[in-house]
Design a protein around this motif. Structure first.
Motif, PDB file in Angstrom:
ATOM      1  N   HIS A  17       0.744  -1.107  -0.158  1.00  0.00           N
ATOM      2  CA  HIS A  17      -0.070   0.077   0.125  1.00  0.00           C
ATOM      3  C   HIS A  17       0.809   1.189  -0.226  1.00  0.00           C
ATOM      4  CE1 HIS A  17      -2.899   3.368   1.419  1.00  0.00           C
ATOM      5  NE2 HIS A  17      -3.735   2.315   0.864  1.00  0.00           N
ATOM      6  N   ARG A  18       0.373   2.383  -0.496  1.00  0.00           N
ATOM      7  CA  ARG A  18       1.325   3.425  -0.860  1.00  0.00           C
ATOM      8  C   ARG A  18       1.603   4.410   0.423  1.00  0.00           C
ATOM      9  NH1 ARG A  18       4.839   5.369  -1.395  1.00  0.00           N
ATOM     10  NH2 ARG A  18       5.716   6.701  -3.060  1.00  0.00           N
ATOM     11  N   PHE A  19       0.557   4.182   1.348  1.00  0.00           N
ATOM     12  CA  PHE A  19       0.830   4.907   2.487  1.00  0.00           C
ATOM     13  C   PHE A  19       1.791   4.353   3.171  1.00  0.00           C
ATOM     14  CE2 PHE A  19      -0.349   7.228   6.414  1.00  0.00           C
ATOM     15  CZ  PHE A  19      -0.476   8.560   5.939  1.00  0.00           C
ATOM     16  N   CYS A 154       2.517  23.947   4.111  1.00  0.00           N
ATOM     17  CA  CYS A 154       3.961  23.515   3.343  1.00  0.00           C
ATOM     18  C   CYS A 154       3.952  22.013   2.771  1.00  0.00           C
ATOM     19  CB  CYS A 154       4.995  24.071   4.124  1.00  0.00           C
ATOM     20  SG  CYS A 154       5.098  25.945   4.569  1.00  0.00           S
ATOM     21  N   ASP A 155       3.139  21.408   2.821  1.00  0.00           N
ATOM     22  CA  ASP A 155       3.027  20.146   2.313  1.00  0.00           C
ATOM     23  C   ASP A 155       3.282  20.317   0.631  1.00  0.00           C
ATOM     24  OD1 ASP A 155       1.906  17.121   2.758  1.00  0.00           O
ATOM     25  OD2 ASP A 155       1.642  17.728   0.733  1.00  0.00           O
ATOM     26  N   VAL A 156       3.857  19.416  -0.126  1.00  0.00           N
ATOM     27  CA  VAL A 156       3.867  19.661  -1.512  1.00  0.00           C
ATOM     28  C   VAL A 156       2.660  19.842  -2.352  1.00  0.00           C
ATOM     29  CG1 VAL A 156       4.352  17.395  -2.374  1.00  0.00           C
ATOM     30  CG2 VAL A 156       5.735  19.025  -3.390  1.00  0.00           C
ATOM     31  N   HIS A 157       1.804  19.112  -1.790  1.00  0.00           N
ATOM     32  CA  HIS A 157       0.498  19.277  -2.684  1.00  0.00           C
ATOM     33  C   HIS A 157      -0.514  20.104  -1.904  1.00  0.00           C
ATOM     34  CE1 HIS A 157       1.917  14.960  -2.203  1.00  0.00           C
ATOM     35  NE2 HIS A 157       1.688  15.244  -3.692  1.00  0.00           N
ATOM     36  N   GLN A 158      -1.182  20.918  -2.979  1.00  0.00           N
ATOM     37  CA  GLN A 158      -2.013  22.188  -2.510  1.00  0.00           C
ATOM     38  C   GLN A 158      -3.069  21.542  -1.484  1.00  0.00           C
ATOM     39  OE1 GLN A 158      -5.655  23.450  -4.207  1.00  0.00           O
ATOM     40  NE2 GLN A 158      -5.262  25.334  -4.175  1.00  0.00           N
ATOM     41  N   HIS A 235      13.702  16.255  -2.137  1.00  0.00           N
ATOM     42  CA  HIS A 235      13.938  15.954  -3.547  1.00  0.00           C
ATOM     43  C   HIS A 235      13.970  14.315  -3.846  1.00  0.00           C
ATOM     44  CE1 HIS A 235      18.262  14.410  -3.253  1.00  0.00           C
ATOM     45  NE2 HIS A 235      18.145  15.171  -2.237  1.00  0.00           N
ATOM     46  N   ARG A 236      14.045  13.561  -2.681  1.00  0.00           N
ATOM     47  CA  ARG A 236      13.736  12.212  -3.029  1.00  0.00           C
ATOM     48  C   ARG A 236      12.632  11.466  -2.751  1.00  0.00           C
ATOM     49  NH1 ARG A 236      19.227   9.339  -0.608  1.00  0.00           N
ATOM     50  NH2 ARG A 236      20.891  10.258  -2.240  1.00  0.00           N
ATOM     51  N   ASP A 237      11.508  12.259  -2.236  1.00  0.00           N
ATOM     52  CA  ASP A 237      10.145  12.045  -2.123  1.00  0.00           C
ATOM     53  C   ASP A 237       9.502  11.535  -3.517  1.00  0.00           C
ATOM     54  OD1 ASP A 237       7.990  12.297   0.113  1.00  0.00           O
ATOM     55  OD2 ASP A 237       7.188  12.546  -1.930  1.00  0.00           O
ATOM     56  N   GLU A 238       8.948  10.200  -3.357  1.00  0.00           N
ATOM     57  CA  GLU A 238       8.622   9.865  -4.830  1.00  0.00           C
ATOM     58  C   GLU A 238       7.182  10.403  -5.312  1.00  0.00           C
ATOM     59  OE1 GLU A 238       8.413   5.961  -3.153  1.00  0.00           O
ATOM     60  OE2 GLU A 238      10.418   5.882  -2.590  1.00  0.00           O
ATOM     61  N   LEU A 239       6.517  11.176  -4.481  1.00  0.00           N
ATOM     62  CA  LEU A 239       5.375  12.032  -5.039  1.00  0.00           C
ATOM     63  C   LEU A 239       5.417  13.510  -4.894  1.00  0.00           C
ATOM     64  CD1 LEU A 239       2.334   9.743  -3.393  1.00  0.00           C
ATOM     65  CD2 LEU A 239       3.694   9.464  -5.544  1.00  0.00           C
ATOM     66  N   GLY A 273       2.390  15.237   4.803  1.00  0.00           N
ATOM     67  CA  GLY A 273       2.759  13.927   3.891  1.00  0.00           C
ATOM     68  C   GLY A 273       4.062  13.582   3.832  1.00  0.00           C
ATOM     69  N   GLY A 274       4.507  12.772   3.337  1.00  0.00           N
ATOM     70  CA  GLY A 274       5.744  12.023   2.795  1.00  0.00           C
ATOM     71  C   GLY A 274       5.697  10.796   2.330  1.00  0.00           C
ATOM     72  N   TYR A 275       6.410  10.493   1.361  1.00  0.00           N
ATOM     73  CA  TYR A 275       6.177   9.298   0.729  1.00  0.00           C
ATOM     74  C   TYR A 275       7.462   8.669  -0.107  1.00  0.00           C
ATOM     75  CZ  TYR A 275       1.481  10.946   0.990  1.00  0.00           C
ATOM     76  OH  TYR A 275       0.265  11.287   1.564  1.00  0.00           O
ATOM     77  N   GLN A 276       8.148   7.879   0.821  1.00  0.00           N
ATOM     78  CA  GLN A 276       9.415   7.187   0.413  1.00  0.00           C
ATOM     79  C   GLN A 276       9.085   5.907   0.920  1.00  0.00           C
ATOM     80  OE1 GLN A 276      13.105   9.164   0.988  1.00  0.00           O
ATOM     81  NE2 GLN A 276      12.151  11.045   1.942  1.00  0.00           N
TER      82      GLN A 276
END
Length: 307
Positions: A17-19, A154-158, A235-239, A273-276
């Motif tokens: 699962h992605r989370f 300040c999450d990368v997604h709006q 920069h290494r975050d996959e999303l 968030g954070g996705y690695q």
């Protein structure tokens, strides 16, 4: 105080699962070996349906709580429904509410979960079920505990869900710094949107953040900042799609915390968030917020806690 509960990571998810559900437990374990350990606490507060409905449709709330969401709604949510998920969701929001109250009185607090900014008033999206920061902001206004709240995302997604829920709230200011070419495809309109290009570097990001903080503080004089400290700008975050170094993440968190301290504005931080797939590396990115605490408040986070 830094609020945590074991149920943040006690959620059974399908294989691959992605989370990254285990990041909460691993971050907590890392913090127990740091100078922040003395400030860790387990929140006992569980959000009530009445607290959820300050921002969310009562029918949607009831469907989630009793497990009658449609298959389509569950797919948009991103998690399979379970009683575990209900408990985790209510405890996470309860912790955000408790941390917000404490921050208002003591200057700072954090929830080692939270930042569920894709939750709309009537639906879940992107692993976000109920919008904890919007709920906390409206609760402060409703109870007369604040006149103006700044929701700094300040999450990368709006923060599309926050923008939708709070679009008519003149006392709650929504400010989102995010990657323009990223989820969600259809953006909502925040009070202030700072859309950053793919590949944005440290210097550009930090300069934009400085502009955002100064603008919002000068124009609105917030009584408290609710800060979504997403680790997915790394920069290494996959999303993520930005080019922010680990040093840049730390500089961002120091900048936000220092601004709040300098202007004597209480601040509550949520993890975001954070996705690695590399969970250890992801936890290191989230840890920068707590390293920043030691830089900005050494008198509090590098010294023994008062008894």
């Amino acid at each position: 105080m830094l609020f945590y509960h074991p149920c943040y990571s006690d959620l059974s998810l399908p294989p691959r699962h992605r989370f990254p559900i285990n990041k909460y437990r691993l971050l907590y374990q890392q913090l127990t070996h740091s100078s922040c350990a003395q400030w860790l606490t387990q929140s006992q507060r569980i959000a009530t349906p009445e607290q959820l409905t300050v921002c969310h449709d009562a029918h949607y709330v009831a469907q989630f709580l009793d497990g009658t969401l449609s298959a389509g709604a569950i797919k948009r949510m991103g998690f399979p429904w379970s009683p575990q998920l209900v408990e985790r969701t209510l405890r996470s929001i309860g912790s955000t509410l408790e941390a917000t109250e404490l921050a208002l009185n003591n200057g700072f607090a954090a929830n080692l979960s939270g930042g569920y900014h894709h939750a709309f008033s009537d639906r879940a999206a992107g692993f976000c079920i109920f919008n904890d920061l919007a709920i906390a902001a409206r609760t402060l206004i409703k109870n007369g505990q604040a006149d103006t709240v700044l929701l700094l995302d300040c999450d990368v997604h709006q923060g599309d869900g926050s923008a939708e829920i709070l679009k008519s709230d003149t006392q709650i200011i929504t400010c989102s710094l995010h990657c323009e070419q990223n989820f969600p495809k259809l953006k909502q309109t925040s009070d202030y949107d700072f859309a950053l290009p793919t590949g944005c570097s440290d210097d550009t990001y930090l300069a934009t953040l400085d502009d955002a903080l100064n603008l919002c503080t000068r124009l609105h004089q917030p009584d408290i900042i609710l800060y979504n400290a997403g680790a997915d700008i790394y920069h290494r975050d996959e999303l993520g799609h930005l080019d922010i170094s680990l040093e840049g993440v730390l500089a961002r968190d120091i900048q936000v915390l220092h601004h709040a301290k300098q202007h004597q504005i209480p601040l509550m931080a949520a993890l975001g968030g954070g996705y690695q797939r590399n969970i250890s590396r992801l936890v290191e990115v989230h840890q920068q917020l707590f390293v920043a605490l030691q830089h900005v408040w050494p008198e509090r986070f590098n010294t023994p806690r008062p008894q």
